[in-house]
Motif scaffolding. Sequence first.
Motif, PDB file in Angstrom:
ATOM      1  N   GLU A   1       0.864  -1.197   0.000  1.00 59.50           N
ATOM      2  CA  GLU A   1       0.000   0.000   0.000  1.00 59.50           C
ATOM      3  C   GLU A   1       0.887   1.229   0.000  1.00 59.50           C
ATOM      4  O   GLU A   1       0.859   2.013   0.926  1.00 59.50           O
ATOM      5  N   SER A   2       1.650   1.402  -1.055  1.00 62.24           N
ATOM      6  CA  SER A   2       2.684   2.432  -1.043  1.00 62.24           C
ATOM      7  C   SER A   2       2.107   3.848  -0.990  1.00 62.24           C
ATOM      8  O   SER A   2       2.796   4.780  -0.622  1.00 62.24           O
ATOM      9  N   ASP A   3       0.855   4.034  -1.357  1.00 62.99           N
ATOM     10  CA  ASP A   3       0.289   5.380  -1.340  1.00 62.99           C
ATOM     11  C   ASP A   3      -0.681   5.626  -0.190  1.00 62.99           C
ATOM     12  O   ASP A   3      -0.831   6.749   0.271  1.00 62.99           O
ATOM     13  N   SER A   4      -1.399   4.586   0.241  1.00 58.12           N
ATOM     14  CA  SER A   4      -2.405   4.790   1.282  1.00 58.12           C
ATOM     15  C   SER A   4      -1.902   4.258   2.621  1.00 58.12           C
ATOM     16  O   SER A   4      -1.120   3.315   2.661  1.00 58.12           O
ATOM     17  N   GLY A   5      -2.343   4.874   3.702  1.00 51.01           N
ATOM     18  CA  GLY A   5      -1.892   4.458   5.017  1.00 51.01           C
ATOM     19  C   GLY A   5      -2.698   3.289   5.564  1.00 51.01           C
ATOM     20  O   GLY A   5      -3.690   2.865   4.971  1.00 51.01           O
TER      21      GLY A   5
ATOM     22  N   ASP B   1       5.144   1.814   9.211  1.00 51.16           N
ATOM     23  CA  ASP B   1       4.282   2.348   8.151  1.00 51.16           C
ATOM     24  C   ASP B   1       5.066   3.366   7.328  1.00 51.16           C
ATOM     25  O   ASP B   1       5.298   4.496   7.770  1.00 51.16           O
TER      26      ASP B   1
ATOM     27  N   THR C   1       4.134   4.262   4.169  1.00 52.19           N
ATOM     28  CA  THR C   1       3.320   4.697   3.034  1.00 52.19           C
ATOM     29  C   THR C   1       3.434   6.220   2.890  1.00 52.19           C
ATOM     30  O   THR C   1       3.599   6.946   3.874  1.00 52.19           O
ATOM     31  N   ARG C   2       3.357   6.690   1.672  1.00 48.27           N
ATOM     32  CA  ARG C   2       3.503   8.113   1.391  1.00 48.27           C
ATOM     33  C   ARG C   2       2.478   8.931   2.174  1.00 48.27           C
ATOM     34  O   ARG C   2       2.794   9.986   2.734  1.00 48.27           O
ATOM     35  N   GLN C   3       1.231   8.422   2.227  1.00 46.48           N
ATOM     36  CA  GLN C   3       0.175   9.151   2.932  1.00 46.48           C
ATOM     37  C   GLN C   3       0.545   9.380   4.398  1.00 46.48           C
ATOM     38  O   GLN C   3       0.402  10.478   4.924  1.00 46.48           O
TER      39      GLN C   3
END
Lengths: 140, 135
Positions: free
Chosen positions: A90-94, B98, B100-102
Amino acid sequence: MPDVLETMFFAMAAESEQARAGDDALSVRVCFRGSPSGCFGLKTDRSTLSTLGAAFLGKLSEDEMTPAEVAQTACELANIVCGSVLSEAESDSGFDLDEPAIDPGAPDENGSAYSAFFELDTGGALEIHFRFAELEANPS
Amino acid sequence: MANESMEAGCRELSVLIVDDSPLMRSFIRRILTVSGVRTKDVLEAGDGQDALDLMDKSPVDLVLSDINMPRMNGSEMLKRMSATPSMRTIPVIVVSTDATRQRMDTMQQMGAQGYIRKPFQPEALRCEIERVLGV
């Protein structure tokens, strides 16, 4: 998974279809909320956890590990592996991780969407399992 | 060389480690030592609320904090620090699985000055501390 063990626990892991944790293994469950949500299970032998924990904490011998530290090692390892895999996926969402818990009912190879099995150069085996499902909102 | 620059260029630091895992707190404490970070005190807190209570009593130079913690998580702790004049300028480095970018963007917007993804090498922690403190 292998990079987690190598970087912070100073052990090498190789994927092996035949590798299975033994009867005295500890299982840890970490549930996660994001896209997707689900639960992660990690299962490995107590002796393996003693070795990994001693390396993690810089102890001279695994004999210095207390049962509480062995359990904490299992939880920390599960937390890092689960978070690491989800970060890749999930590289874009947390995502949010629940507190890891020792749980004999943690996801295993029966009914999991993804499982992987590893042999460690320090001896012993380690299993990881992902099960995806909608989860109730975290009360915290 | 990097160790020397850290030791020569940096004052002794009071560092607060915030993580609900006592094992991870011990690991970070050890890594601070072996990577050559000069510390005056290393304090530990098990969650964001404990961290705020400690910072209220003892000034610290740097906070290394996890995100997911019971009672008060790292995001809420950052929010409270930003709203507290005596804590607003304390640099915080997030140490989390964590990456992730977000999440990284969110924590930065909330005031975190650095971010280290677990798993990490000891050198990565030292480098991020040097970057954040401008050593």
